[in-house]
Write an enzyme that holds these catalytic residues in place. Sequence first.
Site, PDB file in Angstrom:
ATOM      1  N   TRP A 136     -21.665 -40.795 -35.917  1.00  0.00           N
ATOM      2  CA  TRP A 136     -21.433 -40.512 -34.505  1.00  0.00           C
ATOM      3  C   TRP A 136     -20.006 -40.091 -34.187  1.00  0.00           C
ATOM      4  CZ3 TRP A 136     -17.427 -43.516 -33.218  1.00  0.00           C
ATOM      5  CH2 TRP A 136     -17.241 -44.704 -33.963  1.00  0.00           C
ATOM      6  N   ASN A 137     -19.028 -40.365 -35.068  1.00  0.00           N
ATOM      7  CA  ASN A 137     -17.632 -40.286 -34.628  1.00  0.00           C
ATOM      8  C   ASN A 137     -17.128 -38.859 -34.397  1.00  0.00           C
ATOM      9  OD1 ASN A 137     -17.818 -40.039 -37.447  1.00  0.00           O
ATOM     10  ND2 ASN A 137     -15.745 -40.774 -37.769  1.00  0.00           N
ATOM     11  N   HIS A 161     -29.267 -37.571 -37.432  1.00  0.00           N
ATOM     12  CA  HIS A 161     -27.976 -37.934 -36.855  1.00  0.00           C
ATOM     13  C   HIS A 161     -27.969 -39.414 -36.473  1.00  0.00           C
ATOM     14  CE1 HIS A 161     -24.085 -36.895 -35.569  1.00  0.00           C
ATOM     15  NE2 HIS A 161     -24.328 -35.695 -35.061  1.00  0.00           N
ATOM     16  N   SER A 213     -20.979 -45.315 -43.679  1.00  0.00           N
ATOM     17  CA  SER A 213     -20.386 -46.532 -44.227  1.00  0.00           C
ATOM     18  C   SER A 213     -20.675 -46.659 -45.717  1.00  0.00           C
ATOM     19  CB  SER A 213     -20.937 -47.753 -43.494  1.00  0.00           C
ATOM     20  OG  SER A 213     -22.320 -47.921 -43.808  1.00  0.00           O
ATOM     21  N   GLU A 234     -19.617 -39.081 -48.319  1.00  0.00           N
ATOM     22  CA  GLU A 234     -18.289 -39.230 -47.728  1.00  0.00           C
ATOM     23  C   GLU A 234     -18.325 -40.515 -46.937  1.00  0.00           C
ATOM     24  OE1 GLU A 234     -15.650 -39.791 -45.256  1.00  0.00           O
ATOM     25  OE2 GLU A 234     -16.463 -38.092 -44.128  1.00  0.00           O
ATOM     26  N   CYS A 268     -12.709 -41.850 -40.515  1.00  0.00           N
ATOM     27  CA  CYS A 268     -12.585 -42.307 -41.901  1.00  0.00           C
ATOM     28  C   CYS A 268     -11.232 -41.917 -42.475  1.00  0.00           C
ATOM     29  CB  CYS A 268     -13.722 -41.739 -42.746  1.00  0.00           C
ATOM     30  SG  CYS A 268     -13.914 -39.956 -42.602  1.00  0.00           S
ATOM     31  N   GLU A 365     -11.632 -51.787 -43.736  1.00  0.00           N
ATOM     32  CA  GLU A 365     -11.430 -50.630 -42.872  1.00  0.00           C
ATOM     33  C   GLU A 365     -11.563 -51.084 -41.422  1.00  0.00           C
ATOM     34  OE1 GLU A 365     -12.948 -46.041 -42.284  1.00  0.00           O
ATOM     35  OE2 GLU A 365     -14.375 -47.496 -43.081  1.00  0.00           O
TER      36      GLU A 365
END
Length: 465
Positions: A136-137, A161, A213, A234, A268, A365
């Site tokens: 979503w970011n 998505h 994640s 990724e 990220c 993170e």
Amino acid sequence: MDMPQKPTFQVTDPATAKPGRSYPGHTGEEALEIARAARAAFEGWRRTDIAERAALMRKAGAALRARSDEFAALMTDEMGKTLTEGHAEVEKCAGNCDFYAERAAGFLADQPVDMGGPRAKVSFRPLGTILAVMPWNFPFWQVFRFAAPTLMAGNTAVLKHASNVPGCALAIEDVFRQAGFPEDVFRTLLIPSRDVRAVIEDDAIAAVSLTGSVDAGRQVAAQAGGALKKCVLELGGSDAYLVLEDAHIPAAAEVAATARMVNGGQSCIAGKRFIVVAEVREAFEQALVGAMAGFAMGDPRQAETKLGPMQSVEARDHIHKQVEDSLAKGARALIGGEVPDKPGAWYPATVLTNVRPGMPAHDEEVFGPVAAVIEAKDEADAIRIANDSPFGLGSGVLTGDVERGERIATEELEAGMSFVNQNVRSDSHLPFGGVKHSGYGRECSAFGIREFVNIKTVLIHPEAR
């Protein structure tokens, strides 16, 4: 027999925590039918001349630019991105479409191989239908970063998505329709995560790309591996920036704040750990606090706002717990670190110092606007601390000696990307990806377009032997 019930995807405005629009989703069987339609479309699309693909991709870029206001507002509504950052994201997507429209033919051109006799070459041919599982970011950029090279290579694509950005997911499909792509070359699936495995395992899907994640990466990698399908992952990052004793401190603090605060810290490749040589730590902290103070919380729909809400109250609460746990273990907040008393997913720009191993701010993170300052004795100690992480996505070196910075970035830091005196960012020209728990494979550049092709050896002898 009861018909499968369609899932519903409910949007919540992160700025107010009030419900927004809801969208009907696809059943598991509908998702498989869409994936199979995309696979059927592959047979024609793979044979479409690359110049024609490029013309359509340029039209996709033009459609993005023409609808920038609409799409920026959609991102704000669904995941809280500021309008300013939303407009920049749309333009970046359009630029990526143009980049691959211009360069894909060269990236995919046959490469002759000198065999000293028979003629040989390496060719790059599409694989089929690629499933993208996206976060979503950066709800447009993450998808176009994948889709532009994938479609230009002659593959078709199916998008699953994040569940909180259904409007963005459907809008992206509509861009490709508006541009004139054949109907099933790019399709969106509105399905819950539990239905992804069946899509991965279906014969319609050739390979998978996931951004998300570490836990999601493990699951998708296991599922794709079990079906003997390639995947590109990724995943998370805990990017370290080394601040050396010869750095220009005010400039270093500005780079650090920019690196930490991109997308409200929800990236990220945001800078998360700032590893500062002891003799300049206090000066750097003072400068960093000043730079971070410039990111005041505000209405994401106002052009001047630099920090909007987090993507959800749940995500904000997780960030705050990581901060609280770090403070309880001896960290100290120089700015921020408190939840505002108002509705919505708000969290202020925060700087923590005295950060050490065993604290969430050091070991995990933190996906929000929280900068962790870690003291190092010297250059070697800073490098050791930076590499002492399960992640290896981006990294930075802030120094007055460019040759020194280049050496450290090139030879010493265990990361897929290392920038000197600038914040790490993705760019169509440069390969993007990580090592260790940050994943594997690359996006962007020539490397990205060749991830989902058959790298094929062809040898031609003038006569049968």
